[in-house]
Design an enzyme around this catalytic site. Structure first.
Site, PDB file in Angstrom:
ATOM      1  N   LYS A 197       0.857  -1.177   0.000  1.00  0.00           N
ATOM      2  CA  LYS A 197       0.000   0.000   0.000  1.00  0.00           C
ATOM      3  C   LYS A 197       0.895   1.230   0.000  1.00  0.00           C
ATOM      4  CE  LYS A 197      -3.487   2.456   2.657  1.00  0.00           C
ATOM      5  NZ  LYS A 197      -4.443   2.396   3.758  1.00  0.00           N
ATOM      6  N   LYS A 250      -2.221  -1.600  -3.799  1.00  0.00           N
ATOM      7  CA  LYS A 250      -3.072  -0.415  -3.737  1.00  0.00           C
ATOM      8  C   LYS A 250      -2.218   0.845  -3.815  1.00  0.00           C
ATOM      9  CE  LYS A 250      -5.920   1.922  -0.416  1.00  0.00           C
ATOM     10  NZ  LYS A 250      -6.386   1.969   0.930  1.00  0.00           N
ATOM     11  N   SER A 276     -10.144   5.732  -4.389  1.00  0.00           N
ATOM     12  CA  SER A 276     -11.080   6.853  -4.509  1.00  0.00           C
ATOM     13  C   SER A 276     -10.646   7.889  -5.544  1.00  0.00           C
ATOM     14  CB  SER A 276     -11.260   7.508  -3.143  1.00  0.00           C
ATOM     15  OG  SER A 276     -10.014   7.942  -2.626  1.00  0.00           O
ATOM     16  N   TYR A 315     -15.105   1.331  -6.596  1.00  0.00           N
ATOM     17  CA  TYR A 315     -16.344   2.070  -6.346  1.00  0.00           C
ATOM     18  C   TYR A 315     -17.289   1.971  -7.538  1.00  0.00           C
ATOM     19  CZ  TYR A 315     -13.505   3.693  -2.517  1.00  0.00           C
ATOM     20  OH  TYR A 315     -12.703   3.712  -1.409  1.00  0.00           O
TER      21      TYR A 315
END
Ligand code: PBG
Length: 329
Positions: A197, A250, A276, A315
């Site tokens: 990450k 990520k 996002s 999303y």
């Protein structure tokens, strides 16, 4: 001298031929819907920097998950936004906390139909916005934080999570959580490790959504430097040694090289999180007329799968499920 020597275009001639030789497929089964559930909220509230995404109430969360499941989406990853934050983030391991309540509710509504993944971190719960408890100098105390992650994981497992997903990038977090789950009688609860990450600007909208921007400093002391690729493999192999059942890279779109590299390093299920800011970029460019959203999203998610991810947290999951159903219909 015959030229061209080969004609790859033969297999691109018709849609049917292209479908036959397609190497990567995107299906709703590969998608995971990230959801924000917020305490003390009367109605779902749209997140301004993530058009189309909402902070959910317990009731609206159930409807959102129902919609995702109807489209064939495999599961949901839950983020909680508590009413009260403190220095330790103690709401995170409250057995009656916002995520624990949501897990119980979703488990009773949907039984085993939906994979319930609980993000295991502290930044949504601490008043300073960091992913762990702080030392006097303001840095995050790695080992003290591990004890808290262990408590969070056990309370999430007790509330019905199938999978615990530690996202704080503390050293040893997977081992600490595995041990606590086993000791607590949750040997069957799995771990999806956010192994690689990065300290990415792409989390901007999420920090609005979850109200968790750090009040001082940044996350570069624990999340990875975006300049590093080999280190991602090291982080992933460590998590596997510590007991991860699945691993994650990520962000996704800015890390396709990392996804490919990690894919080569392990046969474990590999997730990529299209975060996002990546969602916001695709939405904004489509809204500005740069391209059609559907084509752009399908291309982007296919690229993530092509790079080697088995599953994508996005999303766009609910929307993509609808688009794919239209294609079939
Ligand atoms: C931390 C966490 C973050 C995201 C997922 N888990 C924020 C951060 O590290 O700052 C970001 C996800 C996204 O941007 O969509 N609990």
């Amino acid at each position: 001298m015959p030229f061209p020597t080969d004609r790859p275009r033969r297999m691109r001639r018709t849609a049917a031929l292209r479908r036959l030789v397609r190497e990567t497929r995107l299906r709703p089964d590969d998608l995971i819907h990230p959801a924000f559930v917020r305490e003390d909220l009367d109605a779902p509230r749209e997140i301004p920097t993530m058009p189309g995404q909402h902070q959910e109430t317990q009731d609206s969360l159930v409807r959102a998950v129902e919609d995702a499941l109807r489209g064939g989406v495999a599961g949901v990853v839950l983020f909680g936004i508590p009413a009260l934050k403190d220095a330790e983030g103690s709401e995170a391991w409250n057995d009656r906390g916002v995520v624990q309540t949501a897990l119980r509710r979703l488990r009773s509504e949907f039984r085993d139909e939906c994979v319930l993944i609980a993000d295991c971190c502290l930044d949504e719960y601490t008043d300073h916005g960091h992913c762990g408890v702080l030392l006097a100098d303001g840095r995050v105390d790695n080992d003290a934080t591990l004890d808290l992650y262990a408590r969070i994981a056990v309370s999430q497992a007790a509330a019905g999570a199938d999978v615990i997903a530690p996202s704080g990038m503390m050293d040893g977090q997977v081992a600490a959580i595995r041990q606590a789950l086993d000791d607590g009688g949750f040997a069957e609860t799995a771990i999806l490790a956010y192994s690689a990450k990065y300290a990415s600007v792409m989390y901007g909208p999420f920090r609005d959504a979850a109200d968790c921007a750090p009040k001082h400093g940044d996350r570069r002391g624990y999340q990875m430097d975006v300049a590093n690729q080999r280190e991602a493999v090291r982080e992933t192999l460590l998590d596997i040694e510590e007991g991860a059942d699945m691993v994650m890279v990520k962000p996704a779109l800015t890390c396709l090289d990392v996804v490919a590299r990690v894919r080569d390093a392990t046969d474990l299920p590999l997730a990529a999180y299209c975060v996002s800011g990546e969602y916001a970029m695709l939405r904004a460019a489509a809204a500005a007329g740069a391209f059609e959203e559907r084509a752009a999203v399908l291309e982007a998610l296919t690229a993530i799968r092509r790079a080697g991810a088995d599953m994508v947290i996005t999303y766009h999951a609910r929307q993509v499920a609808r688009w794919l159903a239209e294609d079939r219909g």
